[in-house]
Design an enzyme around this catalytic site. Sequence first.
Site, PDB file in Angstrom:
ATOM      1  N   SER A 120       7.631  -2.157  -3.991  1.00  0.00           N
ATOM      2  CA  SER A 120       7.126  -3.040  -2.922  1.00  0.00           C
ATOM      3  C   SER A 120       6.487  -4.282  -3.523  1.00  0.00           C
ATOM      4  O   SER A 120       6.726  -5.405  -3.074  1.00  0.00           O
ATOM      5  CB  SER A 120       6.065  -2.313  -2.074  1.00  0.00           C
ATOM      6  OG  SER A 120       6.615  -1.220  -1.392  1.00  0.00           O
ATOM      7  N   PHE A 125       0.815  -1.212   0.000  1.00  0.00           N
ATOM      8  CA  PHE A 125       0.000   0.000   0.000  1.00  0.00           C
ATOM      9  C   PHE A 125       0.846   1.257   0.000  1.00  0.00           C
ATOM     10  O   PHE A 125       2.065   1.215   0.183  1.00  0.00           O
ATOM     11  CB  PHE A 125      -0.969   0.003   1.192  1.00  0.00           C
ATOM     12  CG  PHE A 125      -0.336   0.347   2.520  1.00  0.00           C
ATOM     13  CD1 PHE A 125       0.365  -0.596   3.243  1.00  0.00           C
ATOM     14  CD2 PHE A 125      -0.457   1.635   3.049  1.00  0.00           C
ATOM     15  CE1 PHE A 125       0.937  -0.277   4.474  1.00  0.00           C
ATOM     16  CE2 PHE A 125       0.122   1.962   4.282  1.00  0.00           C
ATOM     17  CZ  PHE A 125       0.815   0.996   4.993  1.00  0.00           C
ATOM     18  N   VAL A 167       9.887  -2.217   2.071  1.00  0.00           N
ATOM     19  CA  VAL A 167       8.626  -2.642   1.448  1.00  0.00           C
ATOM     20  C   VAL A 167       7.461  -2.151   2.293  1.00  0.00           C
ATOM     21  O   VAL A 167       7.400  -2.414   3.493  1.00  0.00           O
ATOM     22  CB  VAL A 167       8.590  -4.187   1.349  1.00  0.00           C
ATOM     23  CG1 VAL A 167       7.269  -4.661   0.766  1.00  0.00           C
ATOM     24  CG2 VAL A 167       9.772  -4.671   0.532  1.00  0.00           C
ATOM     25  N   LYS A 168       6.550  -1.423   1.674  1.00  0.00           N
ATOM     26  CA  LYS A 168       5.384  -0.942   2.407  1.00  0.00           C
ATOM     27  C   LYS A 168       4.288  -1.990   2.259  1.00  0.00           C
ATOM     28  O   LYS A 168       3.434  -1.915   1.369  1.00  0.00           O
ATOM     29  CB  LYS A 168       4.959   0.426   1.861  1.00  0.00           C
ATOM     30  CG  LYS A 168       4.217   1.257   2.887  1.00  0.00           C
ATOM     31  CD  LYS A 168       4.236   2.719   2.520  1.00  0.00           C
ATOM     32  CE  LYS A 168       3.240   3.519   3.330  1.00  0.00           C
ATOM     33  NZ  LYS A 168       3.445   3.473   4.772  1.00  0.00           N
ATOM     34  N   SER A 169       4.390  -3.015   3.090  1.00  0.00           N
ATOM     35  CA  SER A 169       3.470  -4.144   2.948  1.00  0.00           C
ATOM     36  C   SER A 169       2.268  -3.967   3.858  1.00  0.00           C
ATOM     37  O   SER A 169       2.287  -3.144   4.779  1.00  0.00           O
ATOM     38  CB  SER A 169       4.183  -5.445   3.304  1.00  0.00           C
ATOM     39  OG  SER A 169       4.069  -5.688   4.690  1.00  0.00           O
TER      40      SER A 169
END
Length: 307
Positions: free
Chosen positions: A56, A33, A150-152
């Site tokens: 990401s 996101f 990583v914008k997980s």
Amino acid sequence: MSDIVFLDGKFVPPEKAKVSVFDHCLLYGDGVFEGIRLYDGCVFRLKEHLERLFSSAKYIALKIPLSRDELKWVVLETCRRNNLRNGYIRLLVTRGAGDLGIAPWLCKAPSVVCIAGKIKLYPVEAYTKGLRIISVATVRTPVSSFNGRVKSCNYLNNILAKIEGDNAGVPEALMLDTRGYVVECTADNIFIVKNKVLFTPPTYLGALRGITRDCIIEIAREMGIEVREEPFTRFEIFDADECFMTGTAAEAVPVVNLDARPISNGRPGPVTKRLNKRFRELVTQDGARVAEIGSRPRKLGRHWGAA
Ligand code: PMP
């Protein structure tokens, strides 16, 4: 709450914006996101946010079903349809619905969601007086396990740290790596100023490469301030002349106390103020304008059935 939400090619009212309980994003946190700001009709650094979203997604081997141009249109159109001039945008791509079991190939197709709404900001006193924060026992996940760049959609490492901070009555918490090096806060990057030099931890320690972080580094260099991305510990924060955090919601917010030690004189410092002032000038200039949305992309992805 927003009036209308983008979900898989359609703009729907919030009560109809529903994803499956079998979506692996819900079941396993399998998705990515972005959190993006809209300032006076300008989506701040949208290009950079989309770059990060694709980076990401690549890390988790998720193929985003829309192109960057299509996603840009989705973001601008979601703002337009919500009549927003200022606000917060949440763009996310889930792995999609599939049978139980973590294997992503069980999922048929990713879902793309875009929500645009109001944003809850820090009160003005946070900027005039500064914030107190603490460091917490929850260690940042090592980059060898999962890279914090990583914008997980799995924020549990940060959430646990956030809970520790909240239990101690502070609005943000500082996270360290296994060796005690400062990484970042639960939802913000961290900076210190010492002898007129600006320091921030390198992203290889597992910090998100914040869009605000990058912008502050650029602004500082333009102002002639030396910037160094290098590891430091709590010692250097205790010993700093200034400290501040950066994030899409926070912008550059001063930190005046860490673990019950006042930082310098315990008041926001001049470099922090200058950087935040310049940042606030830039946010309405540097991005994609809702007014210049352009026509709906001709090359429609398969998610783009009905409007
Ligand atoms: N670190 C983390 C863990 C974050 O979630 C965020 C975003 N809230 C940030 C740093 C700041 O990044 P940005 O400036 O892109 O909002």
